[in-house]
Design a protein around this motif. Structure first.
Motif, PDB file in Angstrom:
ATOM      1  N   VAL A  44      -4.224   0.002  -3.402  1.00  0.00           N
ATOM      2  CA  VAL A  44      -2.821   0.424  -3.541  1.00  0.00           C
ATOM      3  C   VAL A  44      -3.271   2.009  -4.641  1.00  0.00           C
ATOM      4  CG1 VAL A  44      -0.670   0.886  -3.658  1.00  0.00           C
ATOM      5  CG2 VAL A  44      -1.732  -1.415  -2.831  1.00  0.00           C
TER       6      VAL A  44
ATOM      7  N   LEU B  27       2.920   5.151  -4.123  1.00  0.00           N
ATOM      8  CA  LEU B  27       3.964   4.150  -4.323  1.00  0.00           C
ATOM      9  C   LEU B  27       5.529   4.982  -4.890  1.00  0.00           C
ATOM     10  CD1 LEU B  27       4.254   2.014  -1.962  1.00  0.00           C
ATOM     11  CD2 LEU B  27       3.285   0.477  -4.096  1.00  0.00           C
TER      12      LEU B  27
ATOM     13  N   GLU C 270       4.082  -2.092  -0.879  1.00  0.00           N
ATOM     14  CA  GLU C 270       3.338  -1.758   0.212  1.00  0.00           C
ATOM     15  C   GLU C 270       4.091  -2.024   1.541  1.00  0.00           C
ATOM     16  OE1 GLU C 270      -0.803  -0.234   1.519  1.00  0.00           O
ATOM     17  OE2 GLU C 270      -0.667  -2.117   0.257  1.00  0.00           O
TER      18      GLU C 270
END
Length: 515
Positions: A21, A26, A58
């Motif tokens: 990720v 994020l 996520e």
């Protein structure tokens, strides 16, 4: 064919592809959504905890969560305004009662329903996400033993009703070679492992495992009143099941709707696990709704009194709805229908529904307009300022949920079917010994029903001296494998007598018990 335990929510994309990720992206996304605090302790976590948190973040649609909170707190549905002035009784054309119908009409509905089942067009959705906490059990509620002579759980009773109904439908002219009623069992995250294990340990109660599909209802984050997502720990968001109304999104998101389409299912019966008297895939109800060409249907029972605290199926702003007792004016609650002398608003909701598969597929198109209900709770959560987990003494947050009947206003062809309470509705909600909707009343209601089965078939019952009656009910239990709703008994018991206590597991046992 989907295996019994193979359905699950999709794995996060970064896990599927093995791609890490982008933490910075994020963080920016969550900051923009006003939820940046969820990553406040990210750098304090070890690698495993970081991955656990990132997986949650996520997969969470944080923008959708914000919209849901906004709608639930500031944009109440117009249907909730001026309720009393906008309520109307059910239209006559969409309502029928088994209490008023002729035997010929009931037989007609039953034949239609059995014919649909005999063509493998009918399936069942079981809402079984609840735990037996209030009953003093940590197991899923469906595992609960209400102390019948057979010690059968709610799951087993319902499974055996499906088995018997398959046998009855198999006898219909033109039935397919192997009549099956697929059983789609919705669990919650906490109940999923124990539910699956329980079915496996009991060999699926005689049903084929390939026709039992487990799937999980969704969750939503717990939130503060000002719209902040709460955390259970530094590495975990606090979440709660999204209510039994989450079944619609879960059916779609876990692939169940696709599975139904592959099986060529056309009609569904959905119900809650805690009703010990439920007639699973009831052919009379299915037949009634099919004859009405309904896309959605609801079973109801007649309210005992105007002030009975149950939701009522009626019209609100000209749309079908379930209105809570607290939302109804006293004058409206006491209103009488002059045509039949019954309460105008007397259709008590029991959460037993009919759907066409087409209707379930349409829910996605209006899902954004469904109501979300706020449950204010004491929620154990992380103090973002100190990093301590706090157990509150007062209400400090909310859980957002949907109700399964929230789709009613969007139906085009609704059918409401009144059934007899003592034959079809006995919920298990309260702890042993409370005297209402508890294990003792569930046991009593099943035993009393089986006494009525024998008497309706022309038999006579003598209560034996050694019968330790519970709640005034003679100890007579007839397995669902012997009779689904009282059928098939007259040829054995008519003009004969049986003595209690008696547990009947087969027709041969019943034959040997009569005199």
């Amino acid at each position: 064919m989907i295996a019994a335990t193979s359905l699950s929510i999709q794995t996060p994309k970064h896990q599927e592809a093995g791609v890490p990720v982008n933490v910075q992206q994020l963080k920016q996304r969550y900051q923009a959504a006003g939820q940046g605090h969820l990553l406040a302790f990210y750098d304090d976590l070890n690698e495993e905890e970081q991955k656990k948190l990132l997986d949650q973040l996520e997969t969470l649609n944080v923008e959708r969560v914000n919209r849901i909170h906004q709608k639930a707190t500031t944009c109440p549905s117009p249907m909730l305004n001026n309720q009393a002035a906008l309520l109307a009784p059910l239209p006559e054309e969409c309502f029928d009662s088994i209490l008023e119908a002729s035997k010929d009409k009931i037989q007609e509905w039953q034949t239609i329903g059995l014919n649909q089942i005999s063509q493998n067009k009918v399936a069942v959705i079981l809402l079984a996400g609840g735990q037996g906490t209030r009953l003093g059990s940590s197991a899923p509620k469906g595992c609960y033993d209400i102390n019948l002579p057979s010690s059968k759980s709610l799951f087993q009773i319902q499974a055996e009703r499906i088995l018997k109904l398959q046998q009855l439908a198999q006898q219909q002219p033109g039935a397919v070679e192997n009549v099956t009623i697929p059983w789609y069992v919705m669990t919650s995250g906490p109940t999923r492992p124990a539910t699956v294990a329980y079915f496996q340990e009991n060999n699926y109660f005689g049903l084929s495992s390939s026709n039992i599909v487990f799937f999980e209802q969704g969750t939503l984050p717990c939130m503060t009143f000002d719209g902040k997502i709460m955390m259970e720990s530094k590495s975990k968001i606090a979440v709660a099941p999204d209510g039994n109304g989450g079944v619609y999104a879960a059916l779609r998101g876990t692939g169940v709707l696709s599975n139904m389409a592959e099986r060529k299912i056309e009609y569904l019966n959905a119900y809650c696990v805690d009703n010990c008297l439920v007639r699973v895939a009831d052919p009379v109800f299915v037949g009634y709704c099919v004859q009405k060409n309904a896309d959605c249907g609801a079973k109801v029972v007649r309210k005992n009194a105007p002030d009975e605290p149950v939701g009522v199926v009626c019209l609100r702003n000209s749309a079908f709805s379930v209105v809570e007792y607290s939302e109804i004016d006293e004058d409206v609650a006491h209103a009488i229908n002059p045509k039949n002398g019954q309460l105008s608003f007397g259709a008590g909701n029991i959460v037993n529904h009919f759907y066409t598969l087409d209707f379930l597929n349409k829910v996605e198109s209006f899902e954004g307009d469904l109501e979300y209900h706020i449950a204010r709770k004491k929620i154990k959560s992380l103090d973002i300022q100190t990093g301590d987990v706090i157990t509150p003494k007062q209400v400090n947050g909310m859980k957002l949920e949907m109700f399964v009947f929230d789709v009613f206003p969007f139906t085009e062809r609704m059918a409401v079917f009144e059934v007899e309470r003592r034959e079809e509705f006995s919920p298990l909600k309260n702890a042993p010994g409370t005297g209402q909707d508890c294990p003792e009343t569930s046991r009593r209601d099943i035993l009393q029903q089986h006494v009525r089965f024998i008497e309706a078939a022309g038999g006579k019952i003598i209560i034996g001296e050694d019968d330790e009656q519970s709640e005034g009910a003679p100890t007579l239990e007839i397995s669902p494998l012997v009779s689904y709703s009282g059928e098939g008994l007259a040829e054995i018991v008519a003009g004969k007598t049986i003595k209690t206590p008696l547990q009947v597991s087969s027709l041969d046992e019943l034959k040997s018990a009569v005199f």
